[in-house]
Design a protein around this motif. Sequence first.
Motif, PDB file in Angstrom:
ATOM      1  N   LYS A 264      55.390  30.797 -26.691  1.00  0.00           N
ATOM      2  CA  LYS A 264      55.397  29.881 -27.946  1.00  0.00           C
ATOM      3  C   LYS A 264      53.912  29.521 -27.971  1.00  0.00           C
ATOM      4  CE  LYS A 264      59.970  30.023 -28.418  1.00  0.00           C
ATOM      5  NZ  LYS A 264      60.446  31.058 -29.048  1.00  0.00           N
ATOM      6  N   GLY A 265      53.677  29.051 -29.323  1.00  0.00           N
ATOM      7  CA  GLY A 265      52.409  28.499 -29.543  1.00  0.00           C
ATOM      8  C   GLY A 265      51.126  29.247 -29.868  1.00  0.00           C
ATOM      9  N   LYS A 266      50.116  28.827 -29.880  1.00  0.00           N
ATOM     10  CA  LYS A 266      48.848  29.477 -30.047  1.00  0.00           C
ATOM     11  C   LYS A 266      48.704  30.697 -29.142  1.00  0.00           C
ATOM     12  CE  LYS A 266      44.121  28.454 -31.084  1.00  0.00           C
ATOM     13  NZ  LYS A 266      43.072  27.289 -30.976  1.00  0.00           N
ATOM     14  N   LEU A 267      48.779  30.366 -27.979  1.00  0.00           N
ATOM     15  CA  LEU A 267      48.436  31.454 -27.042  1.00  0.00           C
ATOM     16  C   LEU A 267      49.418  32.792 -27.384  1.00  0.00           C
ATOM     17  CD1 LEU A 267      47.110  33.101 -24.590  1.00  0.00           C
ATOM     18  CD2 LEU A 267      49.222  32.174 -23.260  1.00  0.00           C
ATOM     19  N   GLY A 268      50.810  32.496 -27.708  1.00  0.00           N
ATOM     20  CA  GLY A 268      51.572  33.568 -27.934  1.00  0.00           C
ATOM     21  C   GLY A 268      51.210  34.313 -29.334  1.00  0.00           C
ATOM     22  N   ASN A 269      50.875  33.521 -30.452  1.00  0.00           N
ATOM     23  CA  ASN A 269      50.304  34.006 -31.729  1.00  0.00           C
ATOM     24  C   ASN A 269      49.283  35.318 -31.386  1.00  0.00           C
ATOM     25  OD1 ASN A 269      52.289  32.619 -33.140  1.00  0.00           O
ATOM     26  ND2 ASN A 269      51.062  30.936 -33.776  1.00  0.00           N
ATOM     27  N   GLN A 270      48.248  34.420 -30.709  1.00  0.00           N
ATOM     28  CA  GLN A 270      47.068  35.443 -30.335  1.00  0.00           C
ATOM     29  C   GLN A 270      47.473  36.719 -29.554  1.00  0.00           C
ATOM     30  OE1 GLN A 270      44.744  32.110 -28.257  1.00  0.00           O
ATOM     31  NE2 GLN A 270      43.269  32.346 -30.214  1.00  0.00           N
ATOM     32  N   LEU A 271      48.107  36.539 -28.325  1.00  0.00           N
ATOM     33  CA  LEU A 271      48.746  37.808 -27.830  1.00  0.00           C
ATOM     34  C   LEU A 271      49.565  38.792 -28.820  1.00  0.00           C
ATOM     35  CD1 LEU A 271      50.089  36.264 -24.519  1.00  0.00           C
ATOM     36  CD2 LEU A 271      47.836  37.680 -24.847  1.00  0.00           C
ATOM     37  N   GLU A 272      50.101  38.027 -29.786  1.00  0.00           N
ATOM     38  CA  GLU A 272      50.784  38.827 -30.800  1.00  0.00           C
ATOM     39  C   GLU A 272      49.647  39.740 -31.654  1.00  0.00           C
ATOM     40  OE1 GLU A 272      54.355  38.811 -34.031  1.00  0.00           O
ATOM     41  OE2 GLU A 272      53.893  37.212 -33.118  1.00  0.00           O
ATOM     42  N   GLN A 273      48.661  38.957 -32.097  1.00  0.00           N
ATOM     43  CA  GLN A 273      47.573  39.530 -32.805  1.00  0.00           C
ATOM     44  C   GLN A 273      46.587  40.594 -32.176  1.00  0.00           C
ATOM     45  OE1 GLN A 273      45.246  35.814 -33.765  1.00  0.00           O
ATOM     46  NE2 GLN A 273      46.541  35.617 -35.531  1.00  0.00           N
ATOM     47  N   VAL A 274      46.717  40.392 -30.747  1.00  0.00           N
ATOM     48  CA  VAL A 274      46.064  41.468 -29.802  1.00  0.00           C
ATOM     49  C   VAL A 274      47.078  42.604 -29.710  1.00  0.00           C
ATOM     50  CG1 VAL A 274      45.157  41.708 -27.439  1.00  0.00           C
ATOM     51  CG2 VAL A 274      44.445  39.938 -28.376  1.00  0.00           C
ATOM     52  N   TYR A 275      48.123  42.554 -29.610  1.00  0.00           N
ATOM     53  CA  TYR A 275      49.097  43.700 -29.561  1.00  0.00           C
ATOM     54  C   TYR A 275      48.978  44.416 -30.862  1.00  0.00           C
ATOM     55  CZ  TYR A 275      53.315  46.283 -29.973  1.00  0.00           C
ATOM     56  OH  TYR A 275      54.291  47.339 -30.011  1.00  0.00           O
ATOM     57  N   GLU A 276      48.938  43.931 -31.942  1.00  0.00           N
ATOM     58  CA  GLU A 276      48.581  44.548 -33.459  1.00  0.00           C
ATOM     59  C   GLU A 276      47.312  44.964 -33.479  1.00  0.00           C
ATOM     60  OE1 GLU A 276      50.891  45.068 -35.645  1.00  0.00           O
ATOM     61  OE2 GLU A 276      52.383  44.066 -34.467  1.00  0.00           O
ATOM     62  N   LEU A 277      46.199  44.288 -33.065  1.00  0.00           N
ATOM     63  CA  LEU A 277      45.105  45.095 -33.021  1.00  0.00           C
ATOM     64  C   LEU A 277      44.971  46.492 -32.151  1.00  0.00           C
ATOM     65  CD1 LEU A 277      43.002  42.001 -32.758  1.00  0.00           C
ATOM     66  CD2 LEU A 277      42.752  43.592 -34.539  1.00  0.00           C
ATOM     67  N   LYS A 278      45.368  46.234 -30.827  1.00  0.00           N
ATOM     68  CA  LYS A 278      45.587  47.354 -29.794  1.00  0.00           C
ATOM     69  C   LYS A 278      46.519  48.410 -30.542  1.00  0.00           C
ATOM     70  CE  LYS A 278      44.531  45.047 -25.727  1.00  0.00           C
ATOM     71  NZ  LYS A 278      43.362  45.901 -25.013  1.00  0.00           N
ATOM     72  N   LEU A 279      47.643  48.189 -30.916  1.00  0.00           N
ATOM     73  CA  LEU A 279      48.447  49.223 -31.597  1.00  0.00           C
ATOM     74  C   LEU A 279      47.789  49.971 -32.805  1.00  0.00           C
ATOM     75  CD1 LEU A 279      51.618  50.209 -31.585  1.00  0.00           C
ATOM     76  CD2 LEU A 279      51.939  48.399 -33.463  1.00  0.00           C
ATOM     77  N   ASN A 280      47.012  49.562 -33.533  1.00  0.00           N
ATOM     78  CA  ASN A 280      46.335  49.947 -34.421  1.00  0.00           C
ATOM     79  C   ASN A 280      44.674  50.645 -34.293  1.00  0.00           C
ATOM     80  OD1 ASN A 280      48.289  49.609 -36.756  1.00  0.00           O
ATOM     81  ND2 ASN A 280      48.257  47.746 -36.103  1.00  0.00           N
ATOM     82  N   GLY A 281      44.420  50.278 -33.018  1.00  0.00           N
ATOM     83  CA  GLY A 281      43.119  50.901 -32.507  1.00  0.00           C
ATOM     84  C   GLY A 281      42.080  50.116 -32.975  1.00  0.00           C
ATOM     85  N   LEU A 282      42.208  48.772 -33.438  1.00  0.00           N
ATOM     86  CA  LEU A 282      41.156  47.866 -34.070  1.00  0.00           C
ATOM     87  C   LEU A 282      40.374  46.846 -32.949  1.00  0.00           C
ATOM     88  CD1 LEU A 282      43.067  47.075 -37.313  1.00  0.00           C
ATOM     89  CD2 LEU A 282      41.275  48.693 -36.827  1.00  0.00           C
ATOM     90  N   GLU A 283      40.611  47.278 -31.832  1.00  0.00           N
ATOM     91  CA  GLU A 283      39.958  46.303 -30.500  1.00  0.00           C
ATOM     92  C   GLU A 283      38.380  46.090 -31.061  1.00  0.00           C
ATOM     93  OE1 GLU A 283      42.632  48.823 -28.107  1.00  0.00           O
ATOM     94  OE2 GLU A 283      41.570  48.962 -29.715  1.00  0.00           O
ATOM     95  N   ASP A 284      37.834  47.093 -31.532  1.00  0.00           N
ATOM     96  CA  ASP A 284      36.263  47.088 -31.857  1.00  0.00           C
ATOM     97  C   ASP A 284      36.063  46.009 -32.679  1.00  0.00           C
ATOM     98  OD1 ASP A 284      35.559  48.895 -29.844  1.00  0.00           O
ATOM     99  OD2 ASP A 284      35.617  50.629 -31.345  1.00  0.00           O
TER     100      ASP A 284
END
Length: 77
Positions: free
Chosen positions: A44-64
């Motif tokens: 829950k909270g900010k960390l969870g939101n950030q991890l979800e964003q990281v997941y989406e970025l990695k899923l779409n190959g946007l880590e760069d």
Amino acid sequence: MLPDKNILIELANAKMPFGKYQGRYLIDLPEYYVVWYRNKGFPKGKLGNQLEQVYELKLNGLEDLIRNIQKQNLKLR
């Protein structure tokens, strides 16, 4: 709609606050670990939101996108 640049800058500087990967930038967490959190349920909270964003970025190959922000921040220092 473009993401808020401040959110991306904050995400580029966010580090894992606990556990095996404590102190590691969230974008640098192993993919399997982020996927595990996705399946388990993000915290829950900010960390969870950030991890979800990281997941989406990695899923779409946007880590760069985040790594480029980190590089720009280093140049500014």
